[in-house]
Design an enzyme around this catalytic site. Sequence first.
Site, mmCIF file in Angstrom:
data_model
loop_
_atom_site.group_PDB
_atom_site.id
_atom_site.type_symbol
_atom_site.label_atom_id
_atom_site.label_comp_id
_atom_site.label_asym_id
_atom_site.label_seq_id
_atom_site.Cartn_x
_atom_site.Cartn_y
_atom_site.Cartn_z
ATOM 1 N N LYS A 174 0.042 3.902 -2.877
ATOM 2 C CA LYS A 174 -0.906 4.927 -2.727
ATOM 3 C C LYS A 174 -0.213 6.495 -2.506
ATOM 4 O O LYS A 174 -1.106 7.401 -2.672
ATOM 5 C CB LYS A 174 -1.801 4.759 -1.544
ATOM 6 C CG LYS A 174 -2.633 3.304 -1.849
ATOM 7 C CD LYS A 174 -3.442 2.787 -0.494
ATOM 8 C CE LYS A 174 -4.239 1.636 -0.930
ATOM 9 N NZ LYS A 174 -4.494 0.756 0.077
ATOM 10 N N SER A 192 0.844 -1.366 -0.017
ATOM 11 C CA SER A 192 -0.053 -0.114 0.072
ATOM 12 C C SER A 192 0.791 1.203 -0.148
ATOM 13 O O SER A 192 0.284 2.360 0.079
ATOM 14 C CB SER A 192 -1.191 0.148 1.184
ATOM 15 O OG SER A 192 -2.200 -0.763 0.933
ATOM 16 N N SER A 209 -6.017 3.347 4.577
ATOM 17 C CA SER A 209 -5.583 2.552 3.442
ATOM 18 C C SER A 209 -6.633 2.030 2.593
ATOM 19 O O SER A 209 -6.567 0.812 2.336
ATOM 20 C CB SER A 209 -4.636 1.422 3.943
ATOM 21 O OG SER A 209 -3.671 1.278 2.884
#
Length: 299
Positions: free
Chosen positions: A74, A71, A132
Amino acid sequence: MITATKGLRVRRAAAVAITTGAVLATGALTAAPAQALTTPTITAKGGFLMNSATGTTLYSKSGNTKRLTASTTKIMTAKVVLSQSNLNLDAKVTIKKAYSDYIVSKGASSAHLIVGDKVTVRQLLYGMMLPSGCDAAMALADKFGSGSTVSARTKSFIAKMNTTARSLGMANTKFDSFDGISNGANASTPKDLTLLARNVMKNSTFKSVVKTKKYTAKTITKTGSTRTMGAWTNTNTLLGWNGTLGIKTGSGTTSKYCLVFAATKNGESVIGAVMTSSSAANRTTDVKKLINYGYAKIS
């Protein structure tokens, strides 16, 4: 004879005083030997640390070795969004069923966005970076991609991510998703992620988002009423520790535990990344070591 001996002693004393004064003036007498700084040992397979003010490398462990980004991807999604010309952070995005279906099919982390609600771009950034939310990431990719379908738009958005990576000198980075749920090619390096982080932390909106511990969004429902969402909690538990300002956690079965971080204390700023830590606890320990080492190295 006595007078001559006394005069000799006076001259010797004067000579010693002059020599001592000269030594003190140059600091030769008072300067302590420099304390050797021990390079930290981290459990993560890859790590990188930079002086964020100067760009000087402070630490590297397999800094140019490609690893799955999870993640931390991102961060680039946010960078692409925030780089849009004439960006309106208060523009509203309607949450589609496709976003909900996606996170269910992938078993992905979620901001728990409600289908049909209107959510601002700013709120989606919080929903993506704090809990997230892969649904928030998809909504942003769909909003800022081009094409006639959700699939086409998200694909074109990922292409923008890769174009941006090249423009930032991220030579060992390739994205194949907007959220880090990889098809096998979503990889970067600790150094490349640090370059990205250093760049995007110059954006005041991004910096405000990633240092926020909790955020409550108020969205607009299908009927036009206001919905108060459940508070989004930042997955980065290091926030506030020793000047830590962010940035993004990541975890996965293969990628293990990652963290891209930034910290500032007493005017000294460090930024870096650890990738493929064996546990969340080890990830935290690794980052603490690097932040402390960075401060000591700069000072």
